[in-house]
Scaffold this motif. Sequence first.
Motif, PDB file in Angstrom:
ATOM      1  N   SER A   6      13.359  -4.897 -23.159  1.00  0.00           N
ATOM      2  CA  SER A   6      13.811  -6.227 -23.551  1.00  0.00           C
ATOM      3  C   SER A   6      13.540  -6.473 -25.036  1.00  0.00           C
ATOM      4  O   SER A   6      12.397  -6.505 -25.478  1.00  0.00           O
ATOM      5  N   THR A  32      18.103  -5.081 -22.730  1.00  0.00           N
ATOM      6  CA  THR A  32      18.604  -6.446 -22.850  1.00  0.00           C
ATOM      7  C   THR A  32      18.261  -6.975 -24.238  1.00  0.00           C
ATOM      8  O   THR A  32      17.099  -6.942 -24.649  1.00  0.00           O
ATOM      9  N   VAL A  82      11.951 -15.525 -21.647  1.00  0.00           N
ATOM     10  CA  VAL A  82      12.375 -14.244 -22.222  1.00  0.00           C
ATOM     11  C   VAL A  82      11.459 -13.861 -23.383  1.00  0.00           C
ATOM     12  O   VAL A  82      11.046 -12.709 -23.523  1.00  0.00           O
ATOM     13  N   GLY A 111       9.339 -10.540 -23.290  1.00  0.00           N
ATOM     14  CA  GLY A 111       9.966  -9.490 -24.089  1.00  0.00           C
ATOM     15  C   GLY A 111       8.953  -8.455 -24.538  1.00  0.00           C
ATOM     16  O   GLY A 111       7.813  -8.797 -24.838  1.00  0.00           O
TER      17      GLY A 111
END
Lengths: 247, 469
Positions: free
Chosen positions: B106, B130, B194, B198
Amino acid sequence: MKIGLFIPCYIDAFYPKTGIATLELLEKLGQDVDYPMDQTCCGQPMANSGCNKDARETEELFVRNFSKYDVIVAPSGSCVHHIRDNFDAIEQTDAVKHIRQNTYELVEFIHDILKVREFPWAEFPHKVGLHNSCGTLRALRTASMSERNEPFFSKPMDLLSAVKGIEFAKPKRPDECCGFGGTYSVTEEAVSARMGLDKVTDHHNAGAEYIVSADTSCMMHQQGCAERNGVPIKFIHIAEILNGARA
Amino acid sequence: MSNKPVKHAQAAAEFLEDDPHRLFHDERLWDMRQKRDQQMHGMPEWQELRDRASRIKEHTLANLPTYLEQFEENARRNGIHVHWARDGAEHNRIVAEIMGKHDAKSLIKSKSMITDECEMREYLEPRGITVTETDLGERIQQLDHQLPSHVVVPAVQKLTGDVAKIFAKYYGTDPNIKDPHELAEAQREAARPVLLSGDTGMTGGNFIVAETGGFVVCTNEGNADLSSNLPNVHIATLGIERLVPRVEDLGVFVRLLSRSALGSPITQYTTHFRGPRKGGEMHVILVDNGRSDRLAMPQFWSSLKCIRCGACMNTCPVYRRSGGQSYGSVYSGPIGAIIDPTFNAKKFSTLPFASTMNGSCSNVCPVEINIHEQIYDWRRVLAEKHDIPFVKREIMKMAGRLLAQPRLYRVSIEGTEVALKTMPRFVLYNYLNPWGKHRELPHPVKETFNSWYRKNRLKTSTKKEHESA
């Protein structure tokens, strides 16, 4: 001082009044003016389109027509900008250099060379919005620009201020380009016309009865936009006002 | 990349069709330009700063290898891993490798134009990584699968309603939200988890400092600080032209950047990165991607002075009425028109023509790039490479011939209705129709200036002289 008068193609064809006013004004100011009959154009349309090579012969013709004069004067900022700053499709001979260094836009010629500030015959009892073309504003620098932190100056305003009865409107975006841009006006007609309409609307909203400019090409475009959209505003070249036009 | 020339005129015309969008766009950017003017007027030394900024950049670019090596050495000493990427592909591979070593999946990133230039998301996402943009505008553009519209305000062409619809689709919020703050809050809610989870953070960098081996990131949302500080691994993607020699040079650039961009004295956050924090890892990728080639172009190298403030876009009357998407490129507006063709001269051959060459851009540019003159030069280069439409080329050839022959020219314009029909036709030919689409033609006149002069001024003697000449 022998002046060669350069009347650009679109003034010759569509706005002869501007050419006549320029000639008469220079004569009123005691100048010895000659108009070479074989002139056509300065080469700008080709050069601005990137096709500089196609401007070669037109520039050569220009030199043949004008090299014999002490100075060359034109009522068009954008053409003078081309001659002074971009006239390089041909070899830079002494004659070419002479022309490039001695070609003036009408306002700067009257303001800087003749240093005339009085036009006793001129009276224009109207509210006008002054349109400085981008060529005069940012290349010939006949007025201060809003992008720079510099003291206000305006050669066209200096001259117009001597005209009896004239009043100035204050548009919101006086320095914004009107969108003519030569062939830009047709290759990107939608944006060009939008800019033109915004420009004339700005002047109209500021109360201007006339838009006055040292560049007829901008006004040809603006007039087209105003007429199509019913914006009631008139157009006049600065030469005509200084020469004594009343309307 | 497709080579088909971008249809700027057409896309701009479509953008203009919707009044609310075009009005907002023009007003919003013009407001930024005016705020910039106010800042400028508050600083008597403005012009001196511009001159100095330009000279520092020119000096740095003239000595780029030396300063880059100095930066590399100092950055390594600070504990930064320094990578060199020749192009976008190499850059993307390096990012994937770094993340691979950490088994990271991520990537949370703050805004950077250069990763768009490298098409990094397109490379990483199919590889199971991502990528989450944390800048609000850039996130909006990411969700909407669009390139940034502007270098500073990437989603400026969108209205609140547009954003509400996008967020409704991806975040499940109410599609009728009218309050921008509510939308910002929705983004915050969506971004926080997120950010917290991350495993790799990424930033760009506004300035790289050779003498310290550090770099500076300027943002208004603080998202770069979260992106770089929450995860243990921080990757900074930096264009090699972002270099300045000394820390004190920042005193010039930081003062100019936000004033030129948004008309604010400084960005909310100006973060100086010097090395990894304890237990963390910091990577810097120095990206060339065509910059060395551009540095070798005599007319166009100085575009590398650009500090990506977007002032040229805000002031550009064409950009304001076209919208950034119409440029079909990562960099839009005037600066885009001169650097995009260095990436692909055919695809972006139309952009130097998407300009009236009014020169406002060059005069707001804080590093004095002669943007409108480079636009003019690009036109020549493209015409010589035949990267302009055939019809236009032919018309210019015809016009050039006709305008060089005074007698033929006279005949062609002294026709029945004097010029009105022939004049636009010879200059513009089948371009004539576009003129009349939104404009009236000039009024016909009885005679040209030339013929008036012949009748009214030429005396018999001089007339002969002229005719024999």
